[in-house]
Design a protein around this motif. Structure first.
Motif, short mmCIF file in Angstrom:
data_model
loop_
_atom_site.label_atom_id
_atom_site.label_comp_id
_atom_site.label_asym_id
_atom_site.label_seq_id
_atom_site.Cartn_x
_atom_site.Cartn_y
_atom_site.Cartn_z
N TRP A 46 -21.05 1.54 10.64
CA TRP A 46 -20.32 0.29 10.81
C TRP A 46 -20.32 -0.45 9.48
O TRP A 46 -21.38 -0.63 8.86
N ILE A 47 -19.15 -0.88 9.07
CA ILE A 47 -19.04 -1.62 7.81
C ILE A 47 -18.67 -3.06 8.14
O ILE A 47 -17.77 -3.32 8.94
N ALA A 48 -19.41 -4.00 7.55
CA ALA A 48 -19.19 -5.42 7.82
C ALA A 48 -17.79 -5.84 7.36
O ALA A 48 -17.21 -5.25 6.45
N ASN A 49 -17.26 -6.89 8.00
CA ASN A 49 -15.90 -7.34 7.72
C ASN A 49 -15.66 -7.69 6.26
O ASN A 49 -14.63 -7.34 5.69
N ASP A 50 -16.64 -8.37 5.64
CA ASP A 50 -16.43 -8.78 4.25
C ASP A 50 -16.42 -7.55 3.32
O ASP A 50 -15.68 -7.51 2.34
N VAL A 51 -17.23 -6.55 3.66
CA VAL A 51 -17.25 -5.32 2.86
C VAL A 51 -15.96 -4.54 3.07
O VAL A 51 -15.36 -4.02 2.12
N ALA A 52 -15.49 -4.49 4.32
CA ALA A 52 -14.24 -3.80 4.63
C ALA A 52 -13.08 -4.42 3.88
O ALA A 52 -12.18 -3.73 3.40
N LYS A 53 -13.11 -5.74 3.76
CA LYS A 53 -12.05 -6.46 3.04
C LYS A 53 -12.06 -6.08 1.56
O LYS A 53 -11.01 -5.87 0.95
N LEU A 54 -13.26 -5.98 1.00
CA LEU A 54 -13.41 -5.59 -0.39
C LEU A 54 -12.86 -4.17 -0.60
O LEU A 54 -12.16 -3.91 -1.58
N LEU A 55 -13.16 -3.28 0.32
CA LEU A 55 -12.68 -1.91 0.23
C LEU A 55 -11.15 -1.87 0.30
O LEU A 55 -10.50 -1.12 -0.43
N GLU A 56 -10.59 -2.70 1.16
CA GLU A 56 -9.13 -2.79 1.27
C GLU A 56 -8.50 -3.20 -0.05
O GLU A 56 -7.46 -2.68 -0.46
N GLU A 57 -9.15 -4.16 -0.71
CA GLU A 57 -8.64 -4.64 -2.00
C GLU A 57 -8.70 -3.55 -3.06
O GLU A 57 -7.79 -3.39 -3.86
N ILE A 58 -9.80 -2.79 -3.05
CA ILE A 58 -9.96 -1.69 -4.01
C ILE A 58 -8.87 -0.64 -3.79
O ILE A 58 -8.24 -0.17 -4.74
N VAL A 59 -8.63 -0.31 -2.52
CA VAL A 59 -7.62 0.69 -2.18
C VAL A 59 -6.22 0.19 -2.57
O VAL A 59 -5.42 0.93 -3.15
N ALA A 60 -5.94 -1.08 -2.28
CA ALA A 60 -4.64 -1.66 -2.60
C ALA A 60 -4.39 -1.63 -4.10
O ALA A 60 -3.28 -1.32 -4.56
N LYS A 61 -5.43 -1.92 -4.87
CA LYS A 61 -5.33 -1.93 -6.33
C LYS A 61 -5.07 -0.52 -6.88
O LYS A 61 -4.24 -0.32 -7.75
N ALA A 62 -5.80 0.45 -6.34
CA ALA A 62 -5.63 1.84 -6.77
C ALA A 62 -4.22 2.32 -6.47
O ALA A 62 -3.60 3.03 -7.27
N ARG A 63 -3.68 1.90 -5.32
CA ARG A 63 -2.33 2.28 -4.92
C ARG A 63 -1.31 1.66 -5.87
O ARG A 63 -0.37 2.31 -6.33
N GLN A 64 -1.52 0.37 -6.16
CA GLN A 64 -0.63 -0.36 -7.08
C GLN A 64 -0.58 0.27 -8.46
O GLN A 64 0.47 0.38 -9.07
N GLU A 65 -1.76 0.67 -8.93
CA GLU A 65 -1.85 1.19 -10.30
C GLU A 65 -1.66 2.70 -10.36
O GLU A 65 -1.79 3.30 -11.41
N HIS A 66 -1.33 3.29 -9.20
CA HIS A 66 -1.03 4.72 -9.10
C HIS A 66 -2.12 5.58 -9.72
O HIS A 66 -1.84 6.53 -10.43
N ARG A 67 -3.34 5.23 -9.44
CA ARG A 67 -4.44 6.07 -9.92
C ARG A 67 -4.59 7.24 -8.96
O ARG A 67 -4.67 7.04 -7.75
N GLN A 68 -4.63 8.43 -9.52
CA GLN A 68 -4.70 9.62 -8.65
C GLN A 68 -6.08 9.78 -8.04
O GLN A 68 -6.21 10.21 -6.90
N PHE A 69 -7.09 9.47 -8.82
CA PHE A 69 -8.43 9.69 -8.33
C PHE A 69 -9.33 8.63 -8.90
O PHE A 69 -9.37 8.42 -10.10
N GLU A 70 -10.02 7.95 -8.03
CA GLU A 70 -10.87 6.87 -8.50
C GLU A 70 -12.21 6.91 -7.77
O GLU A 70 -12.25 7.02 -6.54
N VAL A 71 -13.28 6.85 -8.53
CA VAL A 71 -14.61 6.81 -7.92
C VAL A 71 -15.31 5.53 -8.40
O VAL A 71 -15.40 5.26 -9.60
#
Ligand SMILES: [Zn+2]
Length: 75
Positions: A46-71
């Motif tokens: 289970w991931i807390a809401n605030d952490v899930a939100k942070l993950l969403e932002e990271i994913v959205a940014k990676a999508r925007q910047e068209h990064r193929q692979f990000e760790v």
């Protein structure tokens, strides 16, 4: 039901860290050391809401910047 009881297997939930992976087709985002509550019996996470939100932002940014692979790591 105790608050730290797993709804899946009735095991005990413990605070821990997990690895979050988002496969967006074109990009793959991996975030390590994500704080989560993990069942010590079945491994359900289970991931807390605030952490899930942070993950969403990271994913959205990676999508925007068209990064193929990000760790990333939250630790
Ligand atoms: Zn469980």
């Amino acid at each position: 039901m105790r608050s730290n009881q797993c709804p899946v297997c009735d095991g005990s939930k413990q605070p821990g860290r997990t690895t979050f992976t988002a496969d967006l087709g074109e990009n793959l985002v991996v975030v390590r050391h994500v704080p989560a509550t993990i069942c010590e019996q079945c491994g359900e996470e289970w991931i807390a809401n605030d952490v899930a939100k942070l993950l969403e932002e990271i994913v959205a940014k990676a999508r925007q910047e068209h990064r193929q692979f990000e760790v990333l790591s939250l630790a």
